[in-house]
Write a protein that holds these residues in place. Sequence first.
Motif, PDB file in Angstrom:
ATOM      1  N   ILE A   1       5.958  -9.019   0.623  1.00  0.00           N
ATOM      2  CA  ILE A   1       5.135  -8.016   1.328  1.00  0.00           C
ATOM      3  C   ILE A   1       5.947  -6.807   1.806  1.00  0.00           C
ATOM      4  CG2 ILE A   1       3.527  -9.867   1.992  1.00  0.00           C
ATOM      5  CD1 ILE A   1       4.374  -9.235   4.956  1.00  0.00           C
TER       6      ILE A   1
ATOM      7  N   THR B   1      10.935  -4.764   8.434  1.00  0.00           N
ATOM      8  CA  THR B   1       9.470  -4.794   8.518  1.00  0.00           C
ATOM      9  C   THR B   1       9.031  -5.736   9.632  1.00  0.00           C
ATOM     10  OG1 THR B   1       9.159  -4.205   6.214  1.00  0.00           O
ATOM     11  CG2 THR B   1       7.369  -5.439   7.245  1.00  0.00           C
TER      12      THR B   1
ATOM     13  N   ALA C   1       0.862  -1.182   0.000  1.00  0.00           N
ATOM     14  CA  ALA C   1       0.000   0.000   0.000  1.00  0.00           C
ATOM     15  C   ALA C   1       0.897   1.229   0.000  1.00  0.00           C
ATOM     16  CB  ALA C   1      -0.896  -0.001   1.234  1.00  0.00           C
TER      17      ALA C   1
ATOM     18  N   ARG D   1      13.805  -7.990   7.266  1.00  0.00           N
ATOM     19  CA  ARG D   1      14.002  -8.000   8.729  1.00  0.00           C
ATOM     20  C   ARG D   1      13.470  -6.716   9.385  1.00  0.00           C
ATOM     21  NH1 ARG D   1      16.489  -4.568  11.889  1.00  0.00           N
ATOM     22  NH2 ARG D   1      18.174  -4.378  10.358  1.00  0.00           N
TER      23      ARG D   1
ATOM     24  N   ILE E   1       5.432   4.443   1.781  1.00  0.00           N
ATOM     25  CA  ILE E   1       4.952   3.167   2.341  1.00  0.00           C
ATOM     26  C   ILE E   1       5.246   2.987   3.832  1.00  0.00           C
ATOM     27  CG2 ILE E   1       5.060   1.978   0.100  1.00  0.00           C
ATOM     28  CD1 ILE E   1       7.559   0.442   1.284  1.00  0.00           C
TER      29      ILE E   1
ATOM     30  N   GLY F   1       9.550   2.408  10.692  1.00  0.00           N
ATOM     31  CA  GLY F   1       9.392   0.955  10.798  1.00  0.00           C
ATOM     32  C   GLY F   1       7.962   0.464  10.745  1.00  0.00           C
ATOM     33  N   ARG F   2       7.024   1.399  10.564  1.00  0.00           N
ATOM     34  CA  ARG F   2       5.615   1.000  10.578  1.00  0.00           C
ATOM     35  C   ARG F   2       4.871   1.587   9.384  1.00  0.00           C
ATOM     36  NH1 ARG F   2       4.218  -0.356  16.284  1.00  0.00           N
ATOM     37  NH2 ARG F   2       2.283  -0.751  15.202  1.00  0.00           N
TER      38      ARG F   2
ATOM     39  N   GLY G   1       9.685  -4.598   3.197  1.00  0.00           N
ATOM     40  CA  GLY G   1       9.501  -3.243   2.722  1.00  0.00           C
ATOM     41  C   GLY G   1      10.231  -2.898   1.443  1.00  0.00           C
ATOM     42  N   ALA G   2      10.664  -1.649   1.371  1.00  0.00           N
ATOM     43  CA  ALA G   2      11.235  -1.098   0.150  1.00  0.00           C
ATOM     44  C   ALA G   2      12.417  -1.924  -0.364  1.00  0.00           C
ATOM     45  CB  ALA G   2      11.674   0.349   0.402  1.00  0.00           C
ATOM     46  N   GLU G   3      13.299  -2.317   0.542  1.00  0.00           N
ATOM     47  CA  GLU G   3      14.497  -3.065   0.112  1.00  0.00           C
ATOM     48  C   GLU G   3      14.117  -4.400  -0.488  1.00  0.00           C
ATOM     49  OE1 GLU G   3      17.993  -3.501   2.541  1.00  0.00           O
ATOM     50  OE2 GLU G   3      17.460  -1.725   3.706  1.00  0.00           O
TER      51      GLU G   3
ATOM     52  N   THR H   1      17.385 -11.581   6.045  1.00  0.00           N
ATOM     53  CA  THR H   1      18.334 -10.755   6.807  1.00  0.00           C
ATOM     54  C   THR H   1      19.753 -11.206   6.476  1.00  0.00           C
ATOM     55  OG1 THR H   1      19.151 -10.202   9.022  1.00  0.00           O
ATOM     56  CG2 THR H   1      18.092 -12.333   8.805  1.00  0.00           C
ATOM     57  N   HIS H   2      20.711 -10.277   6.586  1.00  0.00           N
ATOM     58  CA  HIS H   2      22.119 -10.672   6.457  1.00  0.00           C
ATOM     59  C   HIS H   2      22.621 -11.286   7.754  1.00  0.00           C
ATOM     60  CE1 HIS H   2      21.828  -7.294   3.467  1.00  0.00           C
ATOM     61  NE2 HIS H   2      22.475  -8.165   2.730  1.00  0.00           N
TER      62      HIS H   2
END
Length: 171
Positions: free
Chosen positions: A104, A47, A8, A45, A15, A19-20, A106-108, A65-66
């Motif tokens: 789902i 999100t 969204a 990670r 977006i 973090g939220r 986030g941006a990354e 996650t790394h």
Amino acid sequence: MMIVGIWAEDERGLIGVKGRLPWSLPAELHHFKQTTMGQIILMGRKTFDGMNQRTLPGRTTVILTHDQTYQVADKSVLVFHSPKDILAWYHEKELETAKDLYIIGGAEIFKVFSQYLDRLYRTIVQGEFEGDTYFPDVIDYDQFIETSTKTSLADEANQYAFTVKIYEKKK
Ligand SMILES: NC(=O)c1ccc[n+]([C@@H]2O[C@H](COP(=O)([O-])OP(=O)(O)OC[C@H]3O[C@@H](n4cnc5c(N)ncnc54)[C@H](OP(=O)(O)O)[C@@H]3O)[C@@H](O)[C@H]2O)c1
């Protein structure tokens, strides 16, 4: 079985904030829940930490996650350290499980998986919000066909109207 992006964004592509999500829209969350129920959801990670590592019922949660030492209390959560490993795992399992893989955010994470998306569920929230994370400029909409658009009006529980658009990748 396919790889699907769902997110969204506001009218400027925002977006996230700290973090939220920048808004509280129960009807949009309901759409997200209905669409992803029973499927596999993949998130970054940041999100997942932003959700206080709370898993969403009825869905298989996969985290990227790394951090090789990253721990999640809920042992049903699958933690991967490279996109390649996730794709290999999914392609091995997809025939057996008949589940779609929902990217789902986030941006990354959208950036990393944009090239694999077969379908998009893009919500546009009608408004301009404050925040720090924008949907990355990685989707070539010419490669997709918009197959559906549905607007939900604001109401007592949902302060903002929003439009859900569905796109299918051209063959
Ligand atoms: N509106 C929406 O639809 C929506 C959806 C989802 C999220 N969001 C919002 O977006 C924001 C978070 O987005 P974000 O871009 O900052 O973070 P993110 O995509 O959720 O997570 C980024 C993290 O993913 C891991 N990662 C990324 N690429 C990787 C790779 N190639 N290999 C291994 N690990 C990798 C890294 O974790 P490590 O740092 O642990 O290595 C990285 O820090 C939040 O505000 C959230 O609420 C909005």
